[in-house]
Design an enzyme around this catalytic site. Structure first.
Site, short mmCIF file in Angstrom:
data_model
loop_
_atom_site.label_atom_id
_atom_site.label_comp_id
_atom_site.label_asym_id
_atom_site.label_seq_id
_atom_site.Cartn_x
_atom_site.Cartn_y
_atom_site.Cartn_z
N SER A 145 26.56 24.73 4.18
CA SER A 145 26.02 23.95 3.21
C SER A 145 24.55 24.56 2.85
CB SER A 145 25.89 22.44 3.64
OG SER A 145 26.63 21.68 3.58
N LYS A 156 24.01 25.49 -1.19
CA LYS A 156 24.11 24.64 -2.25
C LYS A 156 22.57 24.30 -2.18
CE LYS A 156 26.38 20.37 -0.34
NZ LYS A 156 26.68 21.44 0.94
N SER A 162 22.81 16.19 2.27
CA SER A 162 24.31 17.94 2.01
C SER A 162 24.86 16.97 1.10
CB SER A 162 24.40 18.53 2.99
OG SER A 162 24.72 19.51 2.67
#
Length: 389
Positions: free
Chosen positions: A71, A74, A131
């Site tokens: 993640s 991101k 997240s």
């Protein structure tokens, strides 16, 4: 023959501050001397410690090894969203609607329902704090029409930033073949995101809520609560990527970025990041140039006799304590000869410690001055001869 005038001024009182220009060159000798031979005993497979204002890498471990970022991916969607907000093509109050594709993401999520609507601001909060994969995809579709089109934008932006070891396949970081980046490239895109002050409204949240208080949020980045100066940025985990982190912290003028990839446990990724940040804060400082007026240069044969000058402001990364030893040496010719174009490099400022240049920046002309013609000479003579009421 031109003579070179060397004007020395101490920067200790903070006397040089100029317009910001991207023409600063920083020597790495002083930085390398501090970092050479240091081993921080990190648990993660790769790591990178970067100072944000200069982009200097001050510690690295396998920093160019291609790995899954989970993640931490991101950071790039967050950058594109912040750029859209700053450009005015997106607003924090704008409504985003969850699609079936977004709601199907799984992994870290806020269980966005198909057709559910949220503001861009709440979507950002969910993306940063917990997240949320579903919100990330909803934002990707909102901005680009589809996740695939948005991922194309992500890869284009990565290329623009010089992230040569990065390739995105999705917007979330969920496991998929061919989705990879490096600790150095993560630091690079994190540095770019730090330029957008609004991101700190979200990355510094420890606990908050969504849906009118019905859903509580706690930041996955524990450093935000437990590390002094922490102000971001993004955690990541999958079974194959293991524990990843891009951690940012600022103390005084020093903004650091510590990236960790493929740590065995969550605690070890945070421990690695703290070791990196502690090393940076203990050993380095950022010196920002202060303010002083540059002399105007005489322009021979020009329609104007004087040329105003400008020099780029710079941040200089130095070993801690050495910032007080910095001196500036301004090098300029005695005069210019017309014609002279705006933006012409006519000199430079050398930033020195003990006579060694650690950084330099160019001095530029601020306007164009054309060469005087015969009729210019006649007009000037007439103006000097006759006084008109």
């Amino acid at each position: 023959m031109n003579l070179v005038t060397v004007l020395k001024k101490s920067l200790c009182a903070g006397l040089l501050c100029f317009l910001l220009l991207p023409s600063v060159y920083a020597a790495r000798t002083d930085i390398a001397a501090v970092s050479t031979g240091v081993a921080l005993s990190l648990s993660g497979t790769s790591a990178c410690l970067m100072e944000a204002s200069t982009g200097e890498v001050i510690y690295e471990q396998n920093a160019d090894e291609r790995l899954e970022p989970a993640s931490v991916t991101k950071i790039m969607p967050l950058l594109l969203i912040c750029e859209a907000l700053d450009e005015g093509t997106l607003t924090p109050e704008e409504t985003v609607t969850g699609s079936e594709h977004a709601a199907s993401m799984g992994g870290s999520q806020i269980w966005l329902e198909v057709g559910e609507q949220m503001s861009v601001s709440d979507m950002l909060k969910a993306m940063v704090v917990v997240s949320a994969n579903d919100c990330t995809v909803a934002m990707a579709e909102h901005l680009a029409g589809s996740e695939e089109a948005f991922v194309a934008r992500m890869n284009k932006r990565a290329e623009e930033l010089g992230m040569t070891n990065t390739h995105f396949v999705n917007a979330t970081g969920l496991p998929v073949e061919g989705h990879y980046t490096t600790a150095r490239d993560i630091a690079c895109m994190t540095r770019e995101l730090l330029k957008h002050e609004r991101i700190f409204e979200y990355t510094t949240i420890w606990m908050d809520s969504l849906r009118g208080g019905a859903m509580g949020l706690t930041n996955t980045n524990k450093l935000v609560r437990f590390y002094p100066g922490a102000n971001g940025m993004k955690t990541g985990y999958t079974d194959s990527a293991k524990y990843c982190l891009s951690a940012t912290a600022k103390r005084d003028k020093l903004q650091l970025i510590a990236t960790v990839m493929k740590a065995p446990t969550s605690d070890e990724r945070f421990s690695d990041a703290k070791k990196l940040l502690d090393f940076g804060f203990a050993n380095f400082s950022v010196y920002e140039t202060g303010e002083a007026a540059l002399p105007e240069l005489v322009v021979k044969g020009g329609v104007k006799a004087q040329m105003p000058l400008v020099c780029g402001a710079s941040a200089i990364l130095v070993a801690k304590g050495r910032e007080k030893q910095i001196e500036a040496v301004i090098e300029l010719p005695e005069f210019l000869t017309a014609p002279v174009e705006k933006g012409t490099v006519v000199g430079k400022v050398l930033y020195q410690i003990g006579g060694e240049t650690i950084a330099e920046t160019e001095i530029l002309t601020t306007e164009s001055i054309r060469r005087m013609t015969f009729w210019d000479v006649v007009k000037r003579m007439l103006a000097d001869t006759f006084v008109l009421d």
